[in-house]
Design a protein around this motif. Structure first.
Motif, PDB file in Angstrom:
ATOM      1  N   LYS A  14       0.861  -1.230  -0.115  1.00 30.95           N
ATOM      2  CA  LYS A  14       0.076   0.052   0.093  1.00 30.95           C
ATOM      3  C   LYS A  14       0.941   1.158  -0.040  1.00 30.95           C
ATOM      4  N   GLY A  15       2.173   1.258  -0.004  1.00 29.50           N
ATOM      5  CA  GLY A  15       3.172   2.376   0.014  1.00 29.50           C
ATOM      6  C   GLY A  15       2.960   2.878   1.406  1.00 29.50           C
ATOM      7  N   ILE A  16       2.719   2.402   2.503  1.00 26.70           N
ATOM      8  CA  ILE A  16       2.404   2.972   3.757  1.00 26.70           C
ATOM      9  C   ILE A  16       4.005   3.004   4.473  1.00 26.70           C
ATOM     10  N   THR A  17       4.397   4.201   4.999  1.00 25.03           N
ATOM     11  CA  THR A  17       5.596   4.220   5.383  1.00 25.03           C
ATOM     12  C   THR A  17       5.604   4.366   7.020  1.00 25.03           C
ATOM     13  N   ASP A  18       4.425   4.872   7.629  1.00 27.74           N
ATOM     14  CA  ASP A  18       4.270   5.067   9.061  1.00 27.74           C
ATOM     15  C   ASP A  18       3.694   3.883   9.488  1.00 27.74           C
ATOM     16  N   ILE A  19       4.398   2.928   9.781  1.00 28.80           N
ATOM     17  CA  ILE A  19       4.041   1.484   9.892  1.00 28.80           C
ATOM     18  C   ILE A  19       3.340   1.426  11.441  1.00 28.80           C
ATOM     19  N   ASP A  20       3.726   2.496  12.352  1.00 26.81           N
ATOM     20  CA  ASP A  20       3.089   2.462  13.794  1.00 26.81           C
ATOM     21  C   ASP A  20       1.778   2.951  13.672  1.00 26.81           C
ATOM     22  N   LEU A  21       1.455   3.899  13.066  1.00 20.94           N
ATOM     23  CA  LEU A  21       0.305   4.292  12.746  1.00 20.94           C
ATOM     24  C   LEU A  21      -0.826   3.716  12.115  1.00 20.94           C
ATOM     25  N   PHE A  22      -0.135   2.641  11.037  1.00 18.54           N
ATOM     26  CA  PHE A  22      -0.924   1.710  10.464  1.00 18.54           C
ATOM     27  C   PHE A  22      -1.454   0.743  11.321  1.00 18.54           C
ATOM     28  N   SER A  23      -0.222   0.062  12.052  1.00 17.96           N
ATOM     29  CA  SER A  23      -0.703  -0.872  13.129  1.00 17.96           C
ATOM     30  C   SER A  23      -1.712  -0.352  14.070  1.00 17.96           C
ATOM     31  N   ALA A  24      -1.671   0.834  14.598  1.00 14.87           N
ATOM     32  CA  ALA A  24      -2.560   1.460  15.509  1.00 14.87           C
ATOM     33  C   ALA A  24      -4.051   1.495  15.001  1.00 14.87           C
ATOM     34  N   THR A  25      -3.928   1.758  13.806  1.00 16.03           N
ATOM     35  CA  THR A  25      -5.286   1.928  13.108  1.00 16.03           C
ATOM     36  C   THR A  25      -5.838   0.473  13.239  1.00 16.03           C
ATOM     37  N   LEU A  26      -5.204  -0.622  12.685  1.00 11.20           N
ATOM     38  CA  LEU A  26      -5.773  -1.953  12.610  1.00 11.20           C
ATOM     39  C   LEU A  26      -6.103  -2.347  14.073  1.00 11.20           C
ATOM     40  N   TYR A  27      -5.192  -1.916  15.008  1.00 14.23           N
ATOM     41  CA  TYR A  27      -5.598  -2.428  16.312  1.00 14.23           C
ATOM     42  C   TYR A  27      -6.841  -1.756  16.775  1.00 14.23           C
ATOM     43  N   GLN A  28      -7.108  -0.322  16.540  1.00 11.86           N
ATOM     44  CA  GLN A  28      -8.412   0.269  16.749  1.00 11.86           C
ATOM     45  C   GLN A  28      -9.537  -0.474  15.976  1.00 11.86           C
TER      46      GLN A  28
END
Length: 320
Positions: free
Chosen positions: A280-294
């Motif tokens: 997906k070309g996502i560079t902010d993996i922390d934010l990405f994982s936090a969104t999935l977690y939510q």
């Protein structure tokens, strides 16, 4: 930046491979404790253990009771729906599932009804009419317990979505896990406002699969391993995005410090996160994982949403 936290929404801990049994032969000791230790160290902080039959759901609940971070589902997999009729009394079988789900809710362990749905790839296990009948019936479990659903859709999108449509008011939300469908199937699922899509190694096999996954909005996605199956293999299209690796040995040379070659396990949900972010070309993996977690908390752990939202907010502020 807070460390990455992940929830693996699909682990088949009732499978013999986690007891060291492969094709009926014992190769090593039961090793769920080592597997869990690797998962927690990788940043997984909750796991949902899949139930796929009445007996398996009982076992999943027993496993979930061994650790505060383990939860489970109660339901009957489409390929096993014959068990309702083979029990001799389908209604009694349904009531036993309902009683088990209620017991598990009281214990704070059962978070979904499932794994249920339709699987037209494996009709030799259960004919479509029986699958449809008991998929529909399990919406009554969701309605009676007010639980979300953990769903399975394989080569059956049309019938699956038709049944979903009919029962949309009977459940609060859910995830169609281990998604391997087309872009059209994806869009059908996304048209249900309370439906999320679960992605694992099987969702990421080919370049076309990555194209389909690219089109799943981050806000509507969950990640999983479906271990011990569905690992990301070296032949998979997204393998170059994988950054986290663990040593592995063949089952014949079992070592509890290593992964068993060819057996997927929950720590590898980290690789799913990496491949999806990469494609997906996502560079902010922390934010990405936090969104999935939510997303996952919203469906399966709604009482923890505040904590997940706070973590997400903290991540956003730090990245600005």
């Amino acid at each position: 930046m807070a460390p990455i936290r992940m929830i693996d929404v699909a682990v088949n801990f009732t499978d013999g491979m986690f007891k060291g049994i492969y094709n009926g032969k014992q190769h090593h000791v039961s090793d769920i404790a080592s597997v869990l230790s690797r998962a927690w160290n990788a940043g997984v902080d909750r796991i949902i253990v899949t139930g796929g039959s009445l007996e398996e759901s009982k076992e999943a609940l027993a496993i979930a009771e061994t650790d505060g971070r383990l939860f489970c589902t109660v339901g009957v997999h489409p390929t096993r729906c014959k068990e309702f009729e083979e029990s001799g009394d389908p209604e009694k079988h349904f009531q036993a599932l309902l009683a088990l789900a209620k017991e598990g809710i009281q214990k704070g362990k059962v978070v979904a009804i499932g794994e249920c749905g339709l699987d037209y790839d494996r009709l030799h296990f259960c004919p479509p009419e029986v699958q449809k009948k008991y998929f529909e019936k399990q919406f009554e479990l969701a309605y009676a317990t007010k639980l979300p659903m953990f769903l399975h859709m394989r080569a059956a999108a049309e019938d699956f979505c038709e049944i979903m449509e009919r029962n949309i008011n009977k459940f609060t939300g859910g995830v169609t896990h281990s998604f391997t469908g087309s872009a059209e199937d994806r869009d059908k699922l996304l048209s249900f406002h309370n439906m999320y899509i679960g992605v694992n190694g099987c969702s990421l096999k080919m370049a076309e699969s990555l194209d389909v996954v690219r089109g799943i909005p981050v806000e509507r996605m969950m990640i999983e391993t479906d271990s011990p199956y569905c690992e990301i293999k070296s032949t998979h299209a997204g393998i170059n995005f994988v950054k986290s690796l663990w040593p592995s040995k063949k089952k014949e040379k079992y070592d509890k410090e290593c992964l068993v070659k060819g057996r997927n396990e929950p720590c590898l949900v980290r690789q799913v996160l990496e491949v999806v972010a990469g494609c997906k070309g996502i560079t902010d993996i922390d934010l990405f994982s936090a969104t999935l977690y939510q997303n996952t908390c919203r469906v399966f752990f709604p009482h923890d949403l505040d904590a997940a939202a706070d973590a997400l907010l903290a991540g956003r502020n730090e990245s600005q």
